[in-house]
Scaffold this motif. Structure first.
Motif, PDB file in Angstrom:
ATOM      1  N   ASN A  55       0.870  -1.610   0.081  1.00 22.51           N
ATOM      2  CA  ASN A  55      -0.289   0.218   0.063  1.00 22.51           C
ATOM      3  C   ASN A  55       1.457   1.451   0.126  1.00 22.51           C
ATOM      4  N   ALA A  56       1.006   2.215   1.378  1.00 27.58           N
ATOM      5  CA  ALA A  56       1.358   3.786   0.645  1.00 27.58           C
ATOM      6  C   ALA A  56       3.169   3.204   1.744  1.00 27.58           C
ATOM      7  N   GLY A  57       3.300   1.865   2.452  1.00 30.69           N
ATOM      8  CA  GLY A  57       4.753   2.252   2.965  1.00 30.69           C
ATOM      9  C   GLY A  57       4.496   1.872   4.201  1.00 30.69           C
ATOM     10  N   PHE A  58       3.220   2.417   5.085  1.00 28.31           N
ATOM     11  CA  PHE A  58       3.551   2.169   6.583  1.00 28.31           C
ATOM     12  C   PHE A  58       4.391   1.245   7.453  1.00 28.31           C
ATOM     13  N   TYR A  59       4.364   0.304   6.990  1.00 24.65           N
ATOM     14  CA  TYR A  59       4.587  -0.743   7.521  1.00 24.65           C
ATOM     15  C   TYR A  59       5.954  -0.925   7.179  1.00 24.65           C
ATOM     16  N   ALA A  60       6.503  -0.318   5.971  1.00 24.59           N
ATOM     17  CA  ALA A  60       7.561  -0.936   5.141  1.00 24.59           C
ATOM     18  C   ALA A  60       8.511   0.310   6.205  1.00 24.59           C
ATOM     19  N   ILE A  61       7.871   1.170   6.177  1.00 22.55           N
ATOM     20  CA  ILE A  61       9.033   2.754   6.727  1.00 22.55           C
ATOM     21  C   ILE A  61       8.848   2.132   8.319  1.00 22.55           C
ATOM     22  N   GLU A  62       7.907   1.170   8.832  1.00 20.96           N
ATOM     23  CA  GLU A  62       8.311   0.917  10.221  1.00 20.96           C
ATOM     24  C   GLU A  62       9.417   0.385  10.650  1.00 20.96           C
TER      25      GLU A  62
END
Length: 253
Positions: A55-62
């Protein structure tokens, strides 16, 4: 930012700017993440992470914020990938790779990851167990964080290891198939919550059973829809492969 919308992940970009400030779930997915974040390693130095349906990358960033060396986010929707790249740049987060890829084509990646994130994707798939099989066969190296929408009871029925056609001594079928706690994958023929891609809603027993059937053991269950899993033996693997979708090499058409 507006031209990249609509946004499903309401990400805080700082200075009072959010990607979806009117989100019907409010601070999503951050509020949900806080409920299970403690089951993940706080220091991911040296780890590789694959975020499926990023999706918009929330978990990747975390995961990158926790120090993961390699983070790859994949999605089949180019708009979500554009959102993810925008968010990473806006937050000054470097080192995340994004790629357009279907979950059914994970065999093309040609590598295994220490942690696979499979969050909020299973119920959007026409072939959910196939996706789990392919993840286990091709990309899961150790841990998988799994989340799915669930419907029905949270109770889990202990089912027999072999199911008879009839109750012994009768012609009646076993009654546990009518038990609400029996593993059930509810099929949604039409839209659910206004979304025509919501195809499935497992109950808790079904989520757990599908994970085991694909070759994952459940290590933690920090909230009703979230499971931290570790790779395990694939049941009946000695009798032949279970993932029937053909694996294709990296870069093949």
């Amino acid at each position: 930012m507006t031209e990249l919308g609509p946004w499903f992940q309401n990400i805080d970009l700082g200075d009072g700017v959010r990607t979806a400030e009117d989100h019907f779930l409010g601070d999503y997915p951050a509020f949900k993440y806080r409920r299970f974040a403690e089951v993940l390693p706080s220091d991911m130095s040296g780890m590789s992470v694959l975020d499926l349906g990023c999706n918009a990358g929330f978990y990747a960033i975390e995961m990158k914020r926790r120090g993961a060396d390699r983070v790859l986010g994949v999605d089949s929707d180019e708009r979500y990938l554009a959102q993810a790249e925008f968010v990473a740049e806006a937050l000054g987060i470097d080192g995340i790779e994004y790629r357009k890829l279907s979950v059914y084509d994970v065999g093309r990646l040609g590598e295994r990851f220490d942690l696979v994130l499979f969050m909020g994707l299973l119920y959007h798939l026409r072939h959910p167990l196939l996706a789990l099989d392919l993840i286990r066969e091709h990309v899961a190296g150790d841990l998988m964080l799994f989340q799915t929408m669930q419907q029905g009871t949270d109770a889990v029925l202990q089912v027999p290891s072999d199911h008879p056609f009839h109750v012994p001594g009768t012609s009646r079928p076993p009654d546990y198939f009518d038990n609400p706690a029996y593993p059930r994958l509810h099929f949604i023929e039409h839209s659910f919550a206004g979304d025509w891609t919501n195809w499935w809603a497992p109950n808790a027993a079904c989520s757990e059973a599908m994970l085991r059937a694909a070759g994952f053991s459940i290590e933690a269950h920090p909230e009703p829809e979230v499971y931290l899993c570790r790779i395990a033996d694939v049941p009946y693997a000695q009798r032949g492969p279970v993932a029937v979708y053909p694996a294709r090499g990296a870069g093949s058409d």
